[in-house]
Write an enzyme that holds these catalytic residues in place. Structure first.
Site: not given
Ligand code: AMP
Ligand code: ZN
Ligand code: ZN
Length: 421
Positions: A42, A78, A199, A203, A246-247, A360
Site C-alpha cells: 500500500d 486504497t 502507506d 502518511h 494502489d497509489h 493521496h
C-alpha cells in the site's frame, strides 16, 4: 520425578522434530499449475524502488519486469484502487468509488472500519479475479485484499481472512507458503497478499522520510521471506509474483490545508465526507440547496483546489457516472488538503501544523500518485522495463497467466502485454 523427565523428553522431542521438519525437510513442489501471487504494498510510490532501494524488490525487478510506472484510477485511494486492480474496472463501474461511500437510496454508509459494510456484498460490483479463477475451476486464497472478505456474486476466495492490521507480515507470508504446500487439488493458483506499513509511514512522516524508507525495508524483508520460501520449494522461477501498489504519496503540511467548512453552511448538507484529498458533499433535499452550497464554495475556494458537480468532473478521471458519487465534490491540488476548523485547532494544539505528512487521493495524472508494478516468474520477461500502463490492465494480465477467460472490464491487454515473455 519420572513424570517430569518424561514431560521434558516429550518437549525436547517436539522441539527437535518441529525444527527439523521446518528447516530440513521442505518438500520440493514439482506440480505447480500456473500460479499468481499478487502482492500489494500500500502506498508504494513508483519511484520508491530507486529512492529507497529495497534490495529484494529491486532484484525481482531486475530479474523480471518492471513498469516505468502504473497509472492508478481516480480517486487514488486504497479501496477503489485495489478493487480496480482486482476487477479491471474503474471505480465508476465497480462501485467502490472511495474509501467512504454514501448510498443515498438505501441510506447506508461504507467505510474501512465498518466491518459489517466491508463484508456486505451490496457495495461490490464487477467480478474480481479470484472469482473469475474459481468460476473456471481454480482455487483462490487471500491474505487480505479489499473485497475478499465478502461473497461477491455469491462467491468468495476459498481461503480468506478478516482484515486485521496487527497480523505480522511474516505470518501473512508463512500462511501463503502453507497454501502452496497443499496437494495440487487443494492448492490455490490465485493468491493475494497485502502490506500496509509503507502507506502508514508515508502518511505519518512523508514519502521521502527515513521512517518511510524503514517501512519499505520492513516490507522488503517480508518479500525476501516469501522469495526464499519459494526457493525452498523449488518455485523461485515458476511462481509468478506481481508486486503492485494502489497509489503513490505526496507530501503536505497541515498549515497549508484549506479550511473548507468556513466556505459554506454545513447545515445545508445531509452528509459530508471530510476526506482530506476528496471531500464529498450531499446537499439536503430542498430547492436550490445544491446551488447554494456550490456557489458559496466556488466563490471562496482558493485556486489550489477545484469544486465540481458530479456531472462536471473531468472526463479524463473516468469518474462521474456512478450515482454513489456525491452531487458536489471538492478536489485539492497536491501539497494541500481540505480540512475543518476543528481539525486545524487540534493540529495547532498538538504542535503538528508544520510536520511533513503524506497524502493521496489526488488527480491520478500526478507523478506523485504513480503506482508500482513489478512482475517476476515464469510468465514475465527478464530484465525488462515496460512503458506505463494502468491499474485496470492488471486483471486481464492475470487472466492470461492463469489461462482463464476474463469478465468484461475496462482494461486494455494490449497496453500491458509486453511484460509477458
Ligand atoms: P487509506 O490510506 O486511508 O486509503 O487506507 C489505507 C489503510 O487501509 C491501511 O492502513 C489499512 O489499515 C486499511 N486497510 C487495508 N485493507 C483493508 C481491509 N481489507 N479492511 C479494512 N481496512 C483495510
Ligand atoms: Zn492505499
Ligand atoms: Zn493511505
Amino acid at each position: 520425578m519420572l513424570k517430569l523427565i518424561r514431560s521434558i523428553t516429550v518437549v525436547l522431542f517436539l522441539v527437535i522434530f518441529g525444527l527439523s521438519s521446518s528447516i530440513f525437510s521442505q518438500k520440493t513442489i514439482n506440480d505447480l499449475k500456473p500460479t499468481v501471487i499478487l502482492i500489494s504494498i500500500d502506498g508504494f510510490r513508483a519511484d520508491y524502488i530507486d529512492l529507497h532501494a529495497p534490495p529484494t524488490i529491486k532484484a525481482l525487478a531486475e530479474n523480471g519486469t518492471r513498469a516505468r510506472y502504473m497509472k492508478p484510477p481516480f480517486p487514488t485511494k486504497t479501496f477503489p484502487a485495489h478493487y480496480s486492480i482486482a476487477t479491471g474496472l474503474y471505480p465508476d463501474n465497480h462501485g467502490i468509488i472511495e474509501n467512504n461511500i454514501y448510498d443515498s437510496e438505501t441510506k447506508s454508509v461504507f467505510g474501512l472500519s465498518r466491518r459489517e459494510e466491508v463484508m456486505n456484498p451490496m457495495w461490490w460490483g464487477g467480478e474480481p479475479v479470484w472469482n473469475t479463477a474459481q468460476k473456471q475451476g481454480q482455487i483462490a486464497g487471500a491474505f487480505f485484499w479489499p473485497g475478499t472478505e465478502t461473497k461477491i456474486g455469491g462467491m468468495q476466495p476459498k481461503f480468506w481472512q478478516t482484515y486485521d492490521g496487527t497480523v505480522t507480515n511474516f505470518r501473512r507470508v508463512d500462511t501463503v507458503l502453507g497454501w502452496l504446500d497443499l496437494p495440487q487439488a487443494e492448492r490455490p493458483t490465485m493468491i493475494t497478499l497485502y502490506f500496509s506499513d509503507v502507506d502508514d509511514a508515508g502518511h505519518n512522516h512523508g514519502p521521502e522520510s527515513p521512517e518511510t524508507k524503514a517501512a519499505v525495508m520492513t516490507v522488503d524483508g517480508a518479500i525476501e521471506r516469501l522469495v526464499s520460501g519459494l526457493a525452498d520449494r523449488g518455485l523461485e522461477k515458476t511462481a509468478n509474483l506481481i508486486i503492485v501498489s494502489d497509489h503513490g504519496m505526496a507530501p503536505y503540511k497541515q498549515r497549508d490545508a484549506i479550511v473548507l467548512d468556513t466556505m459554506f453552511d454545513t447545515n445545508l448538507a445531509e452528509r459530508i465526507f471530510w476526506t482530506g484529498e476528496f471531500v464529498q458533499i450531499f446537499p439536503k433535499s430542498g430547492v436550490e440547496t445544491e446551488d447554494i452550497i456550490y456557489d458559496s464554495i466556488k466563490k471562496k475556494l482558493p485556486s489550489n483546489a477545484n469544486i465540481y458537480r458530479r456531472s462536471e468532473i473531468p472526463k479524463r478521471f473516468n469518474f462521474g457516472t456512478n450515482k454513489r458519487i456525491a452531487p458536489i465534490v471538492v478536489i485539492p491540488n497536491e501539497g494541500t488538503t481540505l480540512t475543518t476548523r476543528e481539525r486545524t485547532v487540534t493540529a495547532a494544539n498538538n504542535g503538528r501544523l508544520d510536520n511533513v505528512r503524506g497524502a493521496h487521493g489526488y488527480d491520478n495524472d500526478l507523478v506523485s500518485m504513480r503506482a508500482t508494478f513489478v512482475g517476476h516468474g515464469q510468465a514475465f520477461k527478464q530484465g525488462f522495463v515496460s512503458e506505463p500502463f494502468e491499474s485496470v490492465d492488471v486483471y486481464e494480465l492475470i487472466c492470461k497467466i492463469l489461462k482463464i477467460k476474463p469478465a468484461k472490464n475496462d482494461g486494455k491487454f494490449k497496453r500491458i502485454k509486453e511484460v509477458l515473455d
